[in-house]
Design a protein around this motif. Structure first.
Motif, PDB file in Angstrom:
ATOM      1  N   UNK A  59       2.021   7.964  -5.750  1.00 33.78           N
ATOM      2  CA  UNK A  59       1.643   6.725  -5.086  1.00 33.78           C
ATOM      3  C   UNK A  59       1.313   5.653  -6.123  1.00 33.78           C
ATOM      4  N   UNK A  60       1.817   4.431  -5.885  1.00 33.69           N
ATOM      5  CA  UNK A  60       1.557   3.302  -6.787  1.00 33.69           C
ATOM      6  C   UNK A  60       1.303   2.055  -5.955  1.00 33.69           C
ATOM      7  N   UNK A  71       1.567 -14.616   1.372  1.00 34.21           N
ATOM      8  CA  UNK A  71       2.965 -14.707   0.944  1.00 34.21           C
ATOM      9  C   UNK A  71       3.402 -13.435   0.222  1.00 34.21           C
ATOM     10  N   UNK A  72       2.618 -12.987  -0.760  1.00 36.58           N
ATOM     11  CA  UNK A  72       2.989 -11.808  -1.534  1.00 36.58           C
ATOM     12  C   UNK A  72       3.005 -10.558  -0.663  1.00 36.58           C
ATOM     13  N   UNK A  73       2.070 -10.466   0.271  1.00 36.70           N
ATOM     14  CA  UNK A  73       2.012  -9.292   1.155  1.00 36.70           C
ATOM     15  C   UNK A  73       3.283  -9.184   1.994  1.00 36.70           C
ATOM     16  N   UNK A  74       3.732 -10.310   2.547  1.00 38.56           N
ATOM     17  CA  UNK A  74       4.937 -10.283   3.379  1.00 38.56           C
ATOM     18  C   UNK A  74       6.174  -9.930   2.560  1.00 38.56           C
ATOM     19  N   UNK A 129       9.033  -2.720   0.349  1.00 36.62           N
ATOM     20  CA  UNK A 129       8.521  -1.383   0.651  1.00 36.62           C
ATOM     21  C   UNK A 129       9.300  -0.748   1.793  1.00 36.62           C
ATOM     22  N   UNK A 130       9.671  -1.556   2.789  1.00 35.00           N
ATOM     23  CA  UNK A 130      10.479  -1.043   3.900  1.00 35.00           C
ATOM     24  C   UNK A 130      11.833  -0.566   3.399  1.00 35.00           C
ATOM     25  N   UNK A 131      12.373  -1.271   2.422  1.00 30.68           N
ATOM     26  CA  UNK A 131      13.662  -0.870   1.869  1.00 30.68           C
ATOM     27  C   UNK A 131      13.552   0.470   1.148  1.00 30.68           C
ATOM     28  N   UNK A 168       0.800  -1.234   0.000  1.00 27.54           N
ATOM     29  CA  UNK A 168       0.000   0.000   0.000  1.00 27.54           C
ATOM     30  C   UNK A 168       0.826   1.274   0.000  1.00 27.54           C
ATOM     31  N   UNK A 169       2.090   1.209   0.462  1.00 33.91           N
ATOM     32  CA  UNK A 169       2.924   2.411   0.549  1.00 33.91           C
ATOM     33  C   UNK A 169       3.868   2.566  -0.643  1.00 33.91           C
ATOM     34  N   UNK A 170       3.771   1.692  -1.617  1.00 30.11           N
ATOM     35  CA  UNK A 170       4.671   1.748  -2.761  1.00 30.11           C
ATOM     36  C   UNK A 170       4.483   3.042  -3.557  1.00 30.11           C
TER      37      UNK A 170
END
Length: 320
Positions: A266-267, A289-292, A298-300, A160-162
């Protein structure tokens, strides 16, 4: 008594808008599908479709009945899954649609890993930048960029934060210099993306007052997001891409992020499912799986200093 096969053909005919297309998908003759719909109409004592020689559309009664038919079929599917042994032993066929770049270069190894963990599950992956109609096309889930406001389907967040980032190769920057502000992009070769004949040459950047729109130009235009990224890596210009699409190239030094102090558009990445009742165990586990995995990337993005090395808080973030 209502036949389940007739009910399933009604749902697919409504989605595809054609007896012929529904028959082709079910490996039947159009007349067999028409006969199934007629049987169902007799059982219900209503007319489900308004037919003409050129068109087929749901009647008001058909539109009212359709969600109940979908729910019945989804409930039966879920019940079948639950009574077949270990719920973690997934089976059947899962059909997934994904955008070209993130599908090939990010999701593919994760989806392959998911399939290896569930050997009885068959996967069909459709990779394209054309937007899949999850109600009409033969897919179970679609992975899409962008905010979703359509209440007719279920949207589950993956990243969501991408956001988008401006990137270019070291070779391009050495030859043409670094842009120091957004307006400098007007004097650079920008790599453009097109879809359905429309060229996306208006790049949007959020600012304190809402957003800034910049009309850019370039001699390279493509309808495949993956090829735009490859042009950037090859030194052909500046691209404005989703972080998920380019993070591996940034980490490897093939691309550098430009104007890192400027937030990108935002994307958010989402998994789209036609109906909550179709959120079967295979889709639930794939989503988790994909969410994790997307959360780690995203954290990176939030912690990368974009100078060629990850910041201290991001040193241990790796793509699995």
């Amino acid at each position: 008594m209502i036949r389940l096969d007739d009910l399933a053909l009604f749902v697919r005919t409504a989605a595809l808008g054609s007896f012929t297309r529904a028959a082709r998908e079910a490996d039947l003759l159009p007349g067999q599908v028409s006969a199934a719909i007629q049987r169902l109409e007799r059982e219900l004592d209503i007319r489900l479709f308004a037919r003409s020689t050129r068109s087929l559309r749901l009647t008001a009664e058909g539109e009212q009945y359709l969600p109940y038919a979908r729910e019945v079929l989804a409930t039966l599917e879920e019940g079948r899954d639950r009574v077949h042994g270990d719920k973690n032993e997934l089976g059947g066929v899962l059909q997934i649609a994904a955008p070209s770049d993130v599908g090939r270069n990010v999701l593919l190894p994760w989806i392959t890993e998911f399939r290896k963990a569930h050997p009885k599950l068959a996967l069909r992956l459709f990779v394209s930048d054309f937007v899949t109609d999850i109600f009409r096309d033969p897919v179970d889930v679609a992975i899409r960029y962008g905010s979703t406001q359509d209440a007719s389907y279920i949207s589950l967040p993956l990243a969501p934060e991408n956001r988008r980032v401006l990137v270019a190769s070291p070779a391009y920057l050495e030859k043409h210099g670094y842009p120091r502000k957004l307006e400098d992009l007007l004097h650079h070769q920008c790599l453009l993306y097109s879809l359905s004949g429309s060229v996306y040459n208006r790049w949007v950047f959020p600012d304190g007052n809402g957003q800034s729109d910049l009309l850019v130009s370039g001699n390279f235009v493509c309808d495949d997001g993956d090829l735009v990224r490859r042009w950037a890596v090859a030194g052909q210009g500046i691209a404005y891409k989703s972080w998920l699409d380019v993070c591996e190239d940034v980490r490897a030094g093939r691309l550098k992020v430009l104007l890192p102090e400027q937030p990108g558009e935002a994307a958010p990445l989402n998994l789209i499912c036609p109906h909550r009742k179709q959120f079967v165990p295979a889709i639930r586990q794939l989503h988790e799986l994909l969410r994790k995995r997307c959360a780690a990337l995203s954290a990176e993005q939030a912690s990368y200093n974009f100078n060629g090395k990850p910041a201290a808080s991001a040193k241990n973030v790796k793509r699995r």
